[in-house]
Write a protein that holds these residues in place. Sequence first.
Motif, PDB file in Angstrom:
ATOM      1  N   UNK A  73       0.846  -1.213   0.000  1.00  0.00           N
ATOM      2  CA  UNK A  73       0.000   0.000   0.000  1.00  0.00           C
ATOM      3  C   UNK A  73       0.873   1.252   0.000  1.00  0.00           C
ATOM      4  N   UNK A  74       1.935   1.189   0.793  1.00  0.00           N
ATOM      5  CA  UNK A  74       2.865   2.327   0.891  1.00  0.00           C
ATOM      6  C   UNK A  74       3.569   2.576  -0.448  1.00  0.00           C
ATOM      7  N   UNK A  75       4.020   1.489  -1.078  1.00  0.00           N
ATOM      8  CA  UNK A  75       4.699   1.607  -2.374  1.00  0.00           C
ATOM      9  C   UNK A  75       3.769   2.197  -3.436  1.00  0.00           C
ATOM     10  N   UNK A  76       2.512   1.734  -3.439  1.00  0.00           N
ATOM     11  CA  UNK A  76       1.556   2.230  -4.433  1.00  0.00           C
ATOM     12  C   UNK A  76       1.267   3.715  -4.215  1.00  0.00           C
ATOM     13  N   UNK A  77       1.123   4.108  -2.959  1.00  0.00           N
ATOM     14  CA  UNK A  77       0.888   5.525  -2.636  1.00  0.00           C
ATOM     15  C   UNK A  77       2.040   6.391  -3.138  1.00  0.00           C
ATOM     16  N   UNK A  78       3.260   5.972  -2.831  1.00  0.00           N
ATOM     17  CA  UNK A  78       4.458   6.735  -3.250  1.00  0.00           C
ATOM     18  C   UNK A  78       4.551   6.830  -4.763  1.00  0.00           C
ATOM     19  N   UNK A  79       4.247   5.719  -5.433  1.00  0.00           N
ATOM     20  CA  UNK A  79       4.348   5.671  -6.895  1.00  0.00           C
ATOM     21  C   UNK A  79       3.345   6.626  -7.540  1.00  0.00           C
ATOM     22  N   UNK A  80       2.112   6.621  -7.061  1.00  0.00           N
ATOM     23  CA  UNK A  80       1.080   7.505  -7.629  1.00  0.00           C
ATOM     24  C   UNK A  80       1.440   8.969  -7.370  1.00  0.00           C
ATOM     25  N   UNK A  81       1.939   9.255  -6.164  1.00  0.00           N
ATOM     26  CA  UNK A  81       2.362  10.633  -5.846  1.00  0.00           C
ATOM     27  C   UNK A  81       3.477  11.099  -6.771  1.00  0.00           C
ATOM     28  N   UNK A  82       4.412  10.196  -7.055  1.00  0.00           N
ATOM     29  CA  UNK A  82       5.541  10.563  -7.922  1.00  0.00           C
ATOM     30  C   UNK A  82       5.068  10.798  -9.361  1.00  0.00           C
ATOM     31  N   UNK A  83       4.221   9.890  -9.862  1.00  0.00           N
ATOM     32  CA  UNK A  83       3.730  10.019 -11.238  1.00  0.00           C
ATOM     33  C   UNK A  83       2.929  11.303 -11.424  1.00  0.00           C
ATOM     34  N   UNK A  84       2.257  11.728 -10.372  1.00  0.00           N
ATOM     35  CA  UNK A  84       1.451  12.945 -10.412  1.00  0.00           C
ATOM     36  C   UNK A  84       2.286  14.166 -10.785  1.00  0.00           C
ATOM     37  N   UNK A  85       3.556  14.152 -10.392  1.00  0.00           N
ATOM     38  CA  UNK A  85       4.411  15.323 -10.601  1.00  0.00           C
ATOM     39  C   UNK A  85       5.282  15.243 -11.864  1.00  0.00           C
ATOM     40  N   UNK A  86       5.201  14.135 -12.600  1.00  0.00           N
ATOM     41  CA  UNK A  86       6.062  13.963 -13.770  1.00  0.00           C
ATOM     42  C   UNK A  86       5.457  14.555 -15.046  1.00  0.00           C
ATOM     43  N   UNK A  87       6.234  15.375 -15.733  1.00  0.00           N
ATOM     44  CA  UNK A  87       5.798  15.925 -17.025  1.00  0.00           C
ATOM     45  C   UNK A  87       5.825  14.863 -18.126  1.00  0.00           C
ATOM     46  N   UNK A  88       6.542  13.778 -17.869  1.00  0.00           N
ATOM     47  CA  UNK A  88       6.669  12.710 -18.866  1.00  0.00           C
ATOM     48  C   UNK A  88       5.481  11.745 -18.833  1.00  0.00           C
ATOM     49  N   UNK A  89       4.504  12.041 -17.975  1.00  0.00           N
ATOM     50  CA  UNK A  89       3.311  11.183 -17.850  1.00  0.00           C
ATOM     51  C   UNK A  89       2.057  12.031 -18.020  1.00  0.00           C
ATOM     52  N   UNK A  90       1.122  11.550 -18.866  1.00  0.00           N
ATOM     53  CA  UNK A  90      -0.154  12.268 -18.981  1.00  0.00           C
ATOM     54  C   UNK A  90      -1.340  11.384 -18.587  1.00  0.00           C
ATOM     55  N   UNK A  91      -1.147  10.057 -18.614  1.00  0.00           N
ATOM     56  CA  UNK A  91      -2.209   9.114 -18.246  1.00  0.00           C
ATOM     57  C   UNK A  91      -1.597   7.986 -17.424  1.00  0.00           C
ATOM     58  N   UNK A  92      -2.339   7.507 -16.412  1.00  0.00           N
ATOM     59  CA  UNK A  92      -1.859   6.384 -15.589  1.00  0.00           C
ATOM     60  C   UNK A  92      -2.844   5.222 -15.706  1.00  0.00           C
ATOM     61  N   UNK A  93      -2.305   4.027 -15.954  1.00  0.00           N
ATOM     62  CA  UNK A  93      -3.112   2.796 -15.952  1.00  0.00           C
ATOM     63  C   UNK A  93      -2.754   2.017 -14.693  1.00  0.00           C
ATOM     64  N   UNK A  94      -3.763   1.592 -13.949  1.00  0.00           N
ATOM     65  CA  UNK A  94      -3.538   0.790 -12.744  1.00  0.00           C
ATOM     66  C   UNK A  94      -4.038  -0.616 -12.999  1.00  0.00           C
ATOM     67  N   UNK A  95      -3.158  -1.601 -12.809  1.00  0.00           N
ATOM     68  CA  UNK A  95      -3.526  -2.992 -13.083  1.00  0.00           C
ATOM     69  C   UNK A  95      -2.849  -3.919 -12.082  1.00  0.00           C
ATOM     70  N   UNK A  96      -3.278  -5.179 -12.088  1.00  0.00           N
ATOM     71  CA  UNK A  96      -2.581  -6.186 -11.286  1.00  0.00           C
ATOM     72  C   UNK A  96      -2.129  -7.315 -12.209  1.00  0.00           C
ATOM     73  N   UNK A  97      -1.263  -8.173 -11.687  1.00  0.00           N
ATOM     74  CA  UNK A  97      -0.679  -9.253 -12.495  1.00  0.00           C
ATOM     75  C   UNK A  97      -1.582 -10.483 -12.517  1.00  0.00           C
ATOM     76  N   UNK A  98      -1.353 -11.333 -13.504  1.00  0.00           N
ATOM     77  CA  UNK A  98      -2.053 -12.612 -13.587  1.00  0.00           C
ATOM     78  C   UNK A  98      -3.380 -12.521 -14.315  1.00  0.00           C
TER      79      UNK A  98
END
Length: 252
Positions: free
Chosen positions: A33-58
Amino acid sequence: MELGNLSTIIDENKIATVSFSHPASNSFPSDLLQKLTSEINQLSSLDTVSVVVLKSEGTGVFCAGASFDELLSISTEQDGNLFFSGFANVINAIRKCSKPIIGRIHGKAVGGGVGLAAACDYTFATNNSAIKLSEIAIGIGPFVIEPAVSRKIGKTAFTEMTLTPTLWKTAQWAKEKGLYTEVFETIESLDEHLKNFTHELSTYNPEALVEMKKVFWEGTNHWENLLYERASISGRLVLSNFTKQALEKFKK
């Protein structure tokens, strides 16, 4: 205790795909949960990202919610509060993320997994993506995720799900209620439509997407406090004998 994995790929179209996995039906321990929170926060601030897809494996369960192993190991109210605050952190991170977040719900979602799907701005699912809120059957309740789920499907449908914790609701039901945006026969068909949708979305003005994201989530600023107040309720209830015994039965 297994920690699970998280990975992110950013392609040339500025689409970031965040993928999580855990051996226990893609469930969430605190660390993940902590890793996912940090990752989303980081992506929010990146100019190299305009859309985020959230998925799980399998190809099985999309997300089974909270880690049963960790729920069983909670021994103080503070630990319980901290654990459930992990879901509050993720939902708030998704809510405040400056990019639209597209959910790829390829299979069943339970509890916190339903909350995760509800927090996404647009969701693609399959006919196998049934949903269930099982919390009340183990002596707690879907307190933290309720605002996100009710925002999508309404309080009436949320009540129906909460009070029938052993019943699966079909993907079609979830679509009719507004949790899923589109439902497909197969994962292959889902992925093809997801690819086309996100590719087109990535061609739009990033500034317009950022401003629209704020509009989508208008009126939710109070979640900054509400979700943590809810986490403290779950944190207290998880220590009850009812819950400890119910979790042991579920594990067998």
